[in-house]
Design a protein around this motif. Structure first.
Motif, PDB file in Angstrom:
ATOM      1  N   VAL A  38      -4.803 -26.969   0.472  1.00  0.00           N
ATOM      2  CA  VAL A  38      -3.927 -26.950   1.328  1.00  0.00           C
ATOM      3  C   VAL A  38      -4.720 -27.407   2.494  1.00  0.00           C
ATOM      4  O   VAL A  38      -5.878 -26.932   2.832  1.00  0.00           O
ATOM      5  CB  VAL A  38      -3.186 -25.758   1.909  1.00  0.00           C
ATOM      6  N   THR A  76      -3.808 -31.028   8.630  1.00  0.00           N
ATOM      7  CA  THR A  76      -4.106 -32.469   7.982  1.00  0.00           C
ATOM      8  C   THR A  76      -3.762 -32.605   6.877  1.00  0.00           C
ATOM      9  O   THR A  76      -3.207 -31.764   6.065  1.00  0.00           O
ATOM     10  CB  THR A  76      -5.985 -32.720   8.016  1.00  0.00           C
ATOM     11  N   ARG A  77      -3.413 -33.875   6.328  1.00  0.00           N
ATOM     12  CA  ARG A  77      -2.834 -34.254   5.201  1.00  0.00           C
ATOM     13  C   ARG A  77      -3.738 -35.135   4.389  1.00  0.00           C
ATOM     14  O   ARG A  77      -3.710 -35.872   3.406  1.00  0.00           O
ATOM     15  CB  ARG A  77      -1.481 -34.915   5.178  1.00  0.00           C
ATOM     16  N   LYS A  78      -5.153 -34.942   4.999  1.00  0.00           N
ATOM     17  CA  LYS A  78      -6.013 -36.075   4.661  1.00  0.00           C
ATOM     18  C   LYS A  78      -7.275 -34.712   3.901  1.00  0.00           C
ATOM     19  O   LYS A  78      -7.780 -34.174   4.761  1.00  0.00           O
ATOM     20  CB  LYS A  78      -6.719 -37.014   5.567  1.00  0.00           C
ATOM     21  N   PRO A  98      -5.496 -38.078   0.013  1.00  0.00           N
ATOM     22  CA  PRO A  98      -4.522 -37.548   0.634  1.00  0.00           C
ATOM     23  C   PRO A  98      -4.022 -36.035  -0.110  1.00  0.00           C
ATOM     24  O   PRO A  98      -4.696 -35.688  -1.111  1.00  0.00           O
ATOM     25  CB  PRO A  98      -3.257 -38.315   0.272  1.00  0.00           C
ATOM     26  N   LEU A  99      -3.483 -35.030   0.915  1.00  0.00           N
ATOM     27  CA  LEU A  99      -3.008 -33.720   0.110  1.00  0.00           C
ATOM     28  C   LEU A  99      -1.448 -33.707   0.296  1.00  0.00           C
ATOM     29  O   LEU A  99      -0.867 -34.183   1.065  1.00  0.00           O
ATOM     30  CB  LEU A  99      -3.549 -32.857   1.180  1.00  0.00           C
ATOM     31  N   ASP A 100      -1.144 -32.893  -0.533  1.00  0.00           N
ATOM     32  CA  ASP A 100       0.366 -32.647  -0.766  1.00  0.00           C
ATOM     33  C   ASP A 100       0.771 -31.490   0.406  1.00  0.00           C
ATOM     34  O   ASP A 100       2.174 -31.756   0.538  1.00  0.00           O
ATOM     35  CB  ASP A 100       0.722 -32.192  -2.351  1.00  0.00           C
ATOM     36  N   TRP A 101      -0.148 -30.752   0.598  1.00  0.00           N
ATOM     37  CA  TRP A 101       0.161 -29.580   1.399  1.00  0.00           C
ATOM     38  C   TRP A 101      -0.568 -29.499   2.606  1.00  0.00           C
ATOM     39  O   TRP A 101      -1.948 -29.871   2.706  1.00  0.00           O
ATOM     40  CB  TRP A 101       0.234 -28.295   0.829  1.00  0.00           C
ATOM     41  N   SER A 102       0.042 -29.032   3.810  1.00  0.00           N
ATOM     42  CA  SER A 102      -0.763 -28.731   4.983  1.00  0.00           C
ATOM     43  C   SER A 102      -0.163 -27.587   5.783  1.00  0.00           C
ATOM     44  O   SER A 102       1.148 -27.281   5.480  1.00  0.00           O
ATOM     45  CB  SER A 102      -0.347 -30.066   5.722  1.00  0.00           C
TER      46      SER A 102
END
Length: 304
Positions: A180, A184-186, A198-202
């Motif tokens: 997570v 950020t989502r990066k 990219p990330l799925d969770w923040s």
């Protein structure tokens, strides 16, 4: 870790008895990751950063074969200044204890020992992962498989940008390790605020991470680690152009000198330090201090 004897330092022992929040800290960054004599000063600063947020630091290491959760200052000094300190992953702990070794714990062994001690939050700099050209060398950090079976929250600045970041994220997904982003989502790349993935969770606060920790406590099906990826602000990252240039040169030099296996990461990090004129070291220090601060905030929130 069943049956492996652990001794607790006085500060950590008191925190365990009182239910105070505790943050695990690795010792490899002290013995092998930072240059002398700054390493000891920074180790103390890391611990003080945790204390300033209302948590108790538990730096983990081995002294004369004794595994200690919560090194005192004399023990910290010994691991920071001695030449006989070996890096200890999970597989090394038993033999190192049997031979009376002095050892510094890696991300993998720190995670395992902390979880065995009932500590739920761990601060580090960057995780290990899948190395470049791993399809040929099969070189992958033990951090990944350990996190797959260890229920701990690890605050890091992603994985070191010298690794194959994309492959590492794929392995974390396959192994069931949650990732997570913190505000950020990066996914960060250690020296860089954004690795390009990219990330799925923040999450936006320590309290949100704490709620995830609480949710996992009651679910046996969710006993892997939660990685909280905490990027540096853009203004504090290593200059991306300099990073890319030095990384290209470092990989070329590594191949030229036939560096492989355990020697890869130390070689690349040392190359970065030398060829960025110390800028990469400054970034490294900012990373561990920021992660220690956030980890302490999470531990405090999780204890409420």
């Amino acid at each position: 870790m069943n049956g492996f004897e652990i001794r607790y330092g006085p500060e950590v022992d008191a925190a365990r008895r009182s239910g105070a929040p505790i943050v695990a800290l690795e010792s490899t960054i002290i013995s092998h990751g930072l240059p002398r004599p700054d390493n000891l000063r920074i180790a103390r600063e890391i611990e003080d950063t945790v204390r300033a947020q209302g948590a108790v630091p538990a730096t983990i290491g081995m002294v004369d074969g004794e595994l200690i959760v919560g090194l005192d200052d004399a023990q910290l000094t010994r691991l920071a200044t001695s030449d006989d300190v070996v890096k200890l992953s999970v597989r090394d702990l038993a033999i190192a204890a049997a031979t009376g070794a002095n050892g510094a714990t890696t991300v993998a062994s720190t995670s395992a020992v902390a979880a065995a001690a009932g500590i739920e939050v761990f601060a580090t700099g960057g995780l290990g992962g899948v190395h470049r050209l791993a399809s040929e060398s099969f070189d992958e950090s033990a951090d990944l498989v350990t996190l797959a079976r260890t229920p701990i929250c690890v605050v890091s600045a992603g994985v070191k940008s010298i690794l194959d970041v994309g492959a590492t994220l794929e392995r974390l997904e396959t192994l069931g390790v949650g990732v997570v982003g913190y505000r950020t989502r990066k996914f960060p790349g250690f020296y860089l605020s954004d690795s390009g993935f990219p990330l799925d969770w923040s999450v936006d606060s320590p309290e949100q991470v704490a709620r995830a920790i609480h949710a996992r406590r009651g679910h046996r099906a969710s006993q892997s680690a939660l990685v909280v990826a905490n990027p540096l602000p853009l203004s504090e990252q290593l200059d991306p152009a300099l990073h890319d240039q030095v990384l290209t040169e470092a990989l070329h030099e590594m191949k030229l000198h036939g560096v492989s296996g355990k020697g890869v990461t130390p070689f690349l990090l040392a190359y970065f330090h030398e060829h960025t004129l110390g800028a990469s070291l400054d970034v490294n220090i900012r990373i561990i201090l920021r992660n220690s601060e956030l980890a302490a905030q999470i531990a405090v929130a999780a204890g409420k």
